[in-house]
Design a protein around this motif. Sequence first.
Motif, PDB file in Angstrom:
ATOM      1  N   GLY A 138      12.248  20.943 -19.570  1.00 33.96           N
ATOM      2  CA  GLY A 138      10.820  20.927 -19.860  1.00 33.96           C
ATOM      3  C   GLY A 138      10.005  20.045 -18.945  1.00 33.96           C
ATOM      4  O   GLY A 138      10.472  19.518 -17.942  1.00 33.96           O
ATOM      5  N   SER A 139       8.736  19.870 -19.312  1.00 29.68           N
ATOM      6  CA  SER A 139       7.800  19.110 -18.505  1.00 29.68           C
ATOM      7  C   SER A 139       8.154  17.629 -18.510  1.00 29.68           C
ATOM      8  O   SER A 139       8.864  17.136 -19.377  1.00 29.68           O
ATOM      9  N   ILE A 140       7.600  16.921 -17.527  1.00 26.07           N
ATOM     10  CA  ILE A 140       7.905  15.504 -17.345  1.00 26.07           C
ATOM     11  C   ILE A 140       7.006  14.681 -18.258  1.00 26.07           C
ATOM     12  O   ILE A 140       5.781  14.770 -18.186  1.00 26.07           O
ATOM     13  N   LYS A 141       7.627  13.861 -19.095  1.00 27.59           N
ATOM     14  CA  LYS A 141       6.872  13.006 -20.014  1.00 27.59           C
ATOM     15  C   LYS A 141       7.221  11.521 -19.817  1.00 27.59           C
ATOM     16  O   LYS A 141       6.392  10.668 -20.048  1.00 27.59           O
ATOM     17  N   LYS A 142       8.456  11.232 -19.444  1.00 24.14           N
ATOM     18  CA  LYS A 142       8.869   9.829 -19.268  1.00 24.14           C
ATOM     19  C   LYS A 142       8.375   9.309 -17.930  1.00 24.14           C
ATOM     20  O   LYS A 142       8.531   9.956 -16.890  1.00 24.14           O
ATOM     21  N   LEU A 143       7.792   8.133 -17.950  1.00 26.09           N
ATOM     22  CA  LEU A 143       7.249   7.505 -16.754  1.00 26.09           C
ATOM     23  C   LEU A 143       7.703   6.052 -16.716  1.00 26.09           C
ATOM     24  O   LEU A 143       7.547   5.323 -17.689  1.00 26.09           O
ATOM     25  N   PHE A 144       8.304   5.631 -15.588  1.00 27.34           N
ATOM     26  CA  PHE A 144       8.797   4.268 -15.422  1.00 27.34           C
ATOM     27  C   PHE A 144       7.973   3.583 -14.338  1.00 27.34           C
ATOM     28  O   PHE A 144       7.901   4.064 -13.198  1.00 27.34           O
ATOM     29  N   LEU A 145       7.359   2.457 -14.673  1.00 27.36           N
ATOM     30  CA  LEU A 145       6.523   1.691 -13.752  1.00 27.36           C
ATOM     31  C   LEU A 145       7.166   0.328 -13.530  1.00 27.36           C
ATOM     32  O   LEU A 145       7.362  -0.431 -14.481  1.00 27.36           O
ATOM     33  N   PHE A 146       7.485  -0.011 -12.281  1.00 23.91           N
ATOM     34  CA  PHE A 146       8.076  -1.308 -11.986  1.00 23.91           C
ATOM     35  C   PHE A 146       6.982  -2.373 -11.908  1.00 23.91           C
ATOM     36  O   PHE A 146       6.018  -2.224 -11.159  1.00 23.91           O
ATOM     37  N   SER A 160       0.818  -1.211   0.000  1.00 21.05           N
ATOM     38  CA  SER A 160       0.000   0.000   0.000  1.00 21.05           C
ATOM     39  C   SER A 160       0.850   1.259   0.000  1.00 21.05           C
ATOM     40  O   SER A 160       0.329   2.351   0.214  1.00 21.05           O
ATOM     41  N   GLU A 161       2.148   1.122  -0.245  1.00 27.42           N
ATOM     42  CA  GLU A 161       3.050   2.266  -0.240  1.00 27.42           C
ATOM     43  C   GLU A 161       3.544   2.540  -1.659  1.00 27.42           C
ATOM     44  O   GLU A 161       3.924   1.618  -2.387  1.00 27.42           O
ATOM     45  N   VAL A 162       3.545   3.817  -2.039  1.00 26.40           N
ATOM     46  CA  VAL A 162       3.961   4.229  -3.379  1.00 26.40           C
ATOM     47  C   VAL A 162       5.087   5.239  -3.246  1.00 26.40           C
ATOM     48  O   VAL A 162       4.951   6.230  -2.516  1.00 26.40           O
ATOM     49  N   ASP A 163       6.221   4.972  -3.913  1.00 21.17           N
ATOM     50  CA  ASP A 163       7.342   5.906  -3.960  1.00 21.17           C
ATOM     51  C   ASP A 163       7.388   6.537  -5.344  1.00 21.17           C
ATOM     52  O   ASP A 163       7.347   5.832  -6.358  1.00 21.17           O
ATOM     53  N   LEU A 164       7.466   7.863  -5.401  1.00 26.90           N
ATOM     54  CA  LEU A 164       7.558   8.614  -6.647  1.00 26.90           C
ATOM     55  C   LEU A 164       8.912   9.314  -6.657  1.00 26.90           C
ATOM     56  O   LEU A 164       9.156  10.211  -5.842  1.00 26.90           O
ATOM     57  N   ASP A 193      -6.686   5.030  -9.371  1.00 29.83           N
ATOM     58  CA  ASP A 193      -7.165   6.404  -9.481  1.00 29.83           C
ATOM     59  C   ASP A 193      -6.375   7.317  -8.554  1.00 29.83           C
ATOM     60  O   ASP A 193      -5.994   8.435  -8.933  1.00 29.83           O
ATOM     61  N   ARG A 194      -6.125   6.852  -7.334  1.00 25.39           N
ATOM     62  CA  ARG A 194      -5.361   7.663  -6.384  1.00 25.39           C
ATOM     63  C   ARG A 194      -3.925   7.869  -6.879  1.00 25.39           C
ATOM     64  O   ARG A 194      -3.381   8.972  -6.771  1.00 25.39           O
ATOM     65  N   ILE A 195      -3.316   6.824  -7.434  1.00 22.84           N
ATOM     66  CA  ILE A 195      -1.949   6.955  -7.948  1.00 22.84           C
ATOM     67  C   ILE A 195      -1.911   7.927  -9.117  1.00 22.84           C
ATOM     68  O   ILE A 195      -1.000   8.765  -9.229  1.00 22.84           O
ATOM     69  N   ALA A 196      -2.903   7.847 -10.008  1.00 25.04           N
ATOM     70  CA  ALA A 196      -2.949   8.771 -11.154  1.00 25.04           C
ATOM     71  C   ALA A 196      -3.064  10.213 -10.681  1.00 25.04           C
ATOM     72  O   ALA A 196      -2.411  11.114 -11.225  1.00 25.04           O
ATOM     73  N   ASP A 197      -3.908  10.453  -9.666  1.00 29.12           N
ATOM     74  CA  ASP A 197      -4.038  11.810  -9.134  1.00 29.12           C
ATOM     75  C   ASP A 197      -2.717  12.285  -8.535  1.00 29.12           C
ATOM     76  O   ASP A 197      -2.330  13.449  -8.708  1.00 29.12           O
ATOM     77  N   GLU A 198      -2.012  11.403  -7.819  1.00 29.82           N
ATOM     78  CA  GLU A 198      -0.734  11.789  -7.221  1.00 29.82           C
ATOM     79  C   GLU A 198       0.326  12.056  -8.286  1.00 29.82           C
ATOM     80  O   GLU A 198       1.194  12.900  -8.109  1.00 29.82           O
ATOM     81  N   LEU A 199       0.254  11.328  -9.400  1.00 31.43           N
ATOM     82  CA  LEU A 199       1.195  11.591 -10.492  1.00 31.43           C
ATOM     83  C   LEU A 199       0.985  12.990 -11.054  1.00 31.43           C
ATOM     84  O   LEU A 199       1.947  13.727 -11.316  1.00 31.43           O
ATOM     85  N   GLU A 200      -0.267  13.381 -11.261  1.00 32.05           N
ATOM     86  CA  GLU A 200      -0.551  14.724 -11.754  1.00 32.05           C
ATOM     87  C   GLU A 200      -0.059  15.766 -10.758  1.00 32.05           C
ATOM     88  O   GLU A 200       0.527  16.788 -11.134  1.00 32.05           O
ATOM     89  N   ARG A 201      -0.281  15.524  -9.481  1.00 37.22           N
ATOM     90  CA  ARG A 201       0.175  16.465  -8.468  1.00 37.22           C
ATOM     91  C   ARG A 201       1.698  16.514  -8.424  1.00 37.22           C
ATOM     92  O   ARG A 201       2.286  17.591  -8.275  1.00 37.22           O
ATOM     93  N   SER A 202       2.348  15.367  -8.593  1.00 40.48           N
ATOM     94  CA  SER A 202       3.811  15.337  -8.597  1.00 40.48           C
ATOM     95  C   SER A 202       4.375  16.130  -9.765  1.00 40.48           C
ATOM     96  O   SER A 202       5.394  16.809  -9.637  1.00 40.48           O
ATOM     97  N   VAL A 203       3.710  16.046 -10.920  1.00 46.98           N
ATOM     98  CA  VAL A 203       4.182  16.788 -12.087  1.00 46.98           C
ATOM     99  C   VAL A 203       4.123  18.282 -11.823  1.00 46.98           C
ATOM    100  O   VAL A 203       5.050  19.030 -12.146  1.00 46.98           O
ATOM    101  N   MET A 204       3.038  18.755 -11.192  1.00 49.22           N
ATOM    102  CA  MET A 204       2.911  20.177 -10.916  1.00 49.22           C
ATOM    103  C   MET A 204       3.913  20.637  -9.865  1.00 49.22           C
ATOM    104  O   MET A 204       4.537  21.681  -9.996  1.00 49.22           O
TER     105      MET A 204
END
Length: 495
Positions: free
Chosen positions: A251-259, A200-204, A231-242
């Motif tokens: 520039g803006s973040i486009k590359k995303l790596f998912l383990f 239940s832990e997510v590291d960004l 859905d919660r992870i997707a929202d946190e990704l958007e918040r992390s980008v901002m």
Amino acid sequence: MPRFLAIDWDESECRYVLATLQKGTWGVQKVGAVSLAEGPDSEEAGENENPAPRSQVGRLAVVTTVLKGVLKEQRIESAPLLLNLGRNQVEMFYLTLPSSPEAEVPGMLKNQLLRESPGFSEYDPLDFLILNDAGDDSLRLLALTMPLHARQTLLSSFRSIGRSPQRIGVRPLSAAQLIVRSELAPDQFEPGLIVDLVGSEVDLILLEGSRVVSVRSLRLPDGLTLSESFDRIADELERSVMIAAEGVSSGSIKKLFLFGTEEDWSPLTGRLIQSRPWEITVVDPFHLPGFSVSDVPESPGRFASLLGLLADQQNQTRDSIDLLHPKEAPKPTNYLRAVLMAAVLLIVCGFGLFHWNQGVITGMEEERARLEKEYKEAYAGYQQAYPIYAVLQGAQNWDANGVAWLDELYDLSLVLPGEQDLVLSQISFTGLTGGQYRGVISLSGMVRDPAILTPLRQTLESQGRYRMQSPRVTVNPAGGGYPARFVTEIYRTNR
């Protein structure tokens, strides 16, 4: 062939990887995960139908039991033990220091933390990561520390089963090493975001090229469905980008790596592709160069940080983190000891009383060791008691202000504009004693139009209980629906 055992754990399970290093490649012999619920019950649980969550000490007891079982099953007489701690087991600080030689950084960093963090002790282990390029006028650092007594408890627990850890890493930074050391790392000055989901832990982890820029971690609430978690992870990704837009130089973040595997992440990748032009790379850590494994486990992404810890152990660099052997300033050569030993030998040889003097010196050394041990034990007790005293003292000062901060937060929430106009990224409350103010509320965030802040200020000050400073407005690099960022302070009067 040296064998290493890497291990980490969270609130739900303990994971381990047993690997052999041969010709620059890690041969993974055993991978496993054991649910902590299968271990001995925690003392807090008792016989209740809904037992309390296992304590840190209780989880550690189960982890050592799991480790003991693995060593017995694999018939391992000796294997260096590598520990990986989660984000909730360490403290992270982002600090800026004047540009200076790296040998001077540990001392400067320790002095800075002693001034800024009341819970930090000069005896606590402290390691760091330099985040910016060496050519800058200042150094931006990520400092990592943990209480000395927590590390001693950790080491004692493993030593109780006859195993002494050789290294203590940190999970998000170990996971980042898999990308940094591979061909997947972004090009120089190109940003990328790593997502490591473990239980239940997510590291960004935000990268710029092969350099770690920042680390964010969150815990998903209990009871979420798989869809709700994504859905919660997707929202946190958007918040992390901002939030991260201010930490990268390009520039803006486009590359995303998912383990993990494509199947593990398919519900999330479909949603992300619709929201942004992501360049998504799903990384199975067991298929990266440098590892060979005969049987890949389920949900391989949760073992990424352990494989990263093994990879970092193989070729440690200045970016390596080890809270067992943190970076320290070089110690000056101690010539006094050599001079004293030479003087003692000359005296003994001159008077022919070597054996007698040796006995006297041995007795003095034993007495010194005894006194030193007593001093360390007494000082360790003081170190454990002082943070508690500091917290109680701070709570007493906080309560002396007589401000019900939950009520203030409620009053503030009634007058704040809606989320379509304003988004808060940080809010903090500070009590004040003396003078015409009883406390201050610090706000920072993003706003659709800075003019929205003017009626907010008028509304607050019309009540007579607040005084709001003129907001400091800057351009929001992330753009989007909130083109401006702001910072302001709201003072609570004595009325």
